[in-house]
Design an enzyme around this catalytic site. Structure first.
Site, PDB file in Angstrom:
ATOM      1  N   TYR A 145       0.835  -1.201   0.000  1.00  0.00           N
ATOM      2  CA  TYR A 145       0.000   0.000   0.000  1.00  0.00           C
ATOM      3  C   TYR A 145       0.876   1.261   0.000  1.00  0.00           C
ATOM      4  CZ  TYR A 145      -2.915   3.585   2.321  1.00  0.00           C
ATOM      5  OH  TYR A 145      -3.555   4.741   2.671  1.00  0.00           O
ATOM      6  N   ASP A 230      -1.643  -6.348   9.397  1.00  0.00           N
ATOM      7  CA  ASP A 230      -2.715  -5.382   9.142  1.00  0.00           C
ATOM      8  C   ASP A 230      -3.854  -6.145   8.465  1.00  0.00           C
ATOM      9  OD1 ASP A 230      -4.418  -3.429   8.099  1.00  0.00           O
ATOM     10  OD2 ASP A 230      -2.797  -1.998   7.793  1.00  0.00           O
ATOM     11  N   ILE A 232      -7.175  -5.236   7.967  1.00  0.00           N
ATOM     12  CA  ILE A 232      -8.359  -4.388   7.788  1.00  0.00           C
ATOM     13  C   ILE A 232      -9.276  -4.872   6.669  1.00  0.00           C
ATOM     14  CG2 ILE A 232      -7.135  -2.372   8.680  1.00  0.00           C
ATOM     15  CD1 ILE A 232      -7.094  -1.250   5.838  1.00  0.00           C
ATOM     16  N   LYS A 272     -12.962  -0.675   5.854  1.00  0.00           N
ATOM     17  CA  LYS A 272     -13.121  -1.488   4.640  1.00  0.00           C
ATOM     18  C   LYS A 272     -14.265  -2.493   4.757  1.00  0.00           C
ATOM     19  CE  LYS A 272      -9.445   0.681   3.326  1.00  0.00           C
ATOM     20  NZ  LYS A 272      -9.552   1.828   2.382  1.00  0.00           N
TER      21      LYS A 272
END
Length: 470
Positions: A145, A230, A232, A272
């Site tokens: 990202y 992570d 999410i 998300k």
């Protein structure tokens, strides 16, 4: 004398990345079906807008939550007054149970080990402050990202060393890639404090395999470093597959209460899975009491409002709603992803096989003029300015291979996605036609040159022979 700090005057934020520049171009000329039908379609924003109707229906049926009431009585004053940074216990409990539900209730989360933060951006940065000194490094698998260059580095002073992954195996993490990244950090005289992964991956749209997760846990165990997972996008896994968390692997290895588990930290957010980025709800989960304590104190710089916590504690505590929502969300994501993949295929474009996320990792290598990142940026500019689609080039995600792009599909209507695919198909077809014309012209010129050279050789040869014949 300098009036401003170096942090203010430098461009270390990463705002000059093509990832952010595409957003800026979109904001200057945003597509609107009525007001601006020739504008740029935003396909660079990973937002989940597919299930707002489910949330809005719940809100209509539960007016007390939205109206800041309890049993019909206003609790506005109670929520408006000062709240400490530990967060509302009922919200942390509901959030922990929601995280468990996403993971099939195979693992448990202790609400006392949850630290609330203003989104995953704040959560990841807080973990960097807790785990690393300025100049320490974290290893990240590529592509990753683009915002991590800002979130992990900008204010903390931490460094990122890439774990180079390849399309040859679907960009999966390998032991050799891990070792090479670790050795590269040592060559740069960087102290490696840990590894950070996104699972499911942004931008790949794929889950980490159990093999990869086991490899990561083994690696951080051997090096005595941290692992941040992570997660999410954990509630966006569609199809028949179940999301596998790093917490599952700790349980597989019977490491739940070990020293290793204290070095494994999970980041989560409702941005998300529930499509609520504007609510700024993020969380850190850690088994290390010192990390939880320090992160909780740091969270005062980015708190989640009491009103938001109250509303969402009621929403997430409704198990009938959360079960329905998670199932329907996955169904809609799968349908929309299939729509994008079909549209790409109709345009002669393929993508990495994915099973999660709000985007696809699209292979446009065949549209590059040359196999270079310069050619990738030229193609990206054409797609943004001429085709009017904002997509994210692989170079902004630190991909090592030119020609890959992240394309989002869940932040627009079906009609807008169809329009975007129509625009892309027309561009690819015109590009192919131009290349055929160019190739045909090139071959015609080659034939003419060959004929001219042959005639010239014939004339020279004939002339050379005449004196001999005389």
């Amino acid at each position: 004398m300098k009036q401003l700090s170096t942090k203010v005057t430098s461009n270390a934020h990463g705002q000059d990345s093509s990832y952010f520049l595409g957003w800026e171009e979109y904001e200057k000329n945003p597509y609107d079906e009525i007001k601006n039908p020739n504008g740029i379609v935003q396909m660079g924003l990973a937002e989940n807008q597919l299930c707002f109707d489910l949330i809005e229906t719940w809100l209509a049926k539960n007016p007390d939550a939205a109206g800041l009431k309890k049993d019909g009585q206003s609790i506005f004053k109670e929520l408006a007054l000062f709240q400490d940074y530990h967060g509302l216990p009922e919200f942390k409990k509901a959030l922990a149970e929601f995280m468990e539900e996403i993971r099939g209730s195979r693992v448990t989360f202790d609400p006392r080990k949850i630290v609330l933060a203003a989104g995953s951006t704040s959560a990841n940065e807080t973990l960097m402050f807790c785990l690393a000194e300025p100049g320490d490094a974290f290893l990240l698998p590529t592509p990753y990202y683009p915002g991590f260059d800002r979130d992990l580095k900008w204010r903390t002073g931490a460094e990122i060393v890439p774990i180079h992954c390849s399309s040859s195996n679907g960009f999966q993490i390998t032991e050799s890639a891990l070792q090479q990244a670790y050795q590269q950090a040592q060559k740069l005289d960087l102290n490696v404090k840990g590894i950070l992964v996104t699972n499911p991956s942004n931008p790949l749209g794929t889950m980490l395999t159990r093999r990869e997760l086991h490899l990561l846990v083994d690696f951080i165990t051997s090096k005595n470093i941290h692992l941040i997972s992570d997660e999410i996008y954990s509630g966006t896994v569609f199809g028949f597959e179940q999301f596998v968390s790093v917490m599952d692997v700790l349980k597989d290895k019977k490491l739940e209460d070990s020293e290793v588990s204290k070095r494994v930290h999970v980041v989560y957010s409702l941005s998300k899975d529930l499509g609520l980025p504007g609510f700024r709800v993020g969380a850190i989960y850690s088994n290390d009491e010192m990390v939880v304590s320090a992160a909780t104190k740091m969270s005062s710089f980015g708190l989640v409002s009491s009103q938001t916590q109250y509303l969402l504690s009621a929403l997430l505590s409704d198990k009938k709603f959360t079960g329905t929502y998670l199932n329907e969300n996955k169904k809609r994501l799968k349908i929309r992803q299939k729509q994008l993949v079909s549209g790409l295929e109709a345009a002669g474009v393929t993508c990495l096989k994915s099973n999660a996320g709000l985007f696809c990792w699209v292979d446009m290598r065949h549209l590059l003029d040359t196999n270079t990142f310069e050619a990738e940026l030229e193609l990206w500019k054409k797609i943004v300015y001429e085709v009017k689609l904002n997509i994210s080039p692989g170079s902004s995600c630190h991909c090592t291979e030119p020609g890959w792009f992240r394309v989002c599909f869940a932040n627009m209507s079906e009609e807008t996605l169809d329009l975007a695919m129509k625009r892309l198909k027309e561009y690819v077809e015109s590009t192919d036609s131009n290349r055929l014309i160019s190739k045909s012209s090139h071959e015609r010129i080659k034939r003419l040159r060959k004929r001219t050279v042959s005639n010239w050789v014939f004339r020279v040869s004939w002339t050379d022979r005449v004196p001999d014949e005389r």
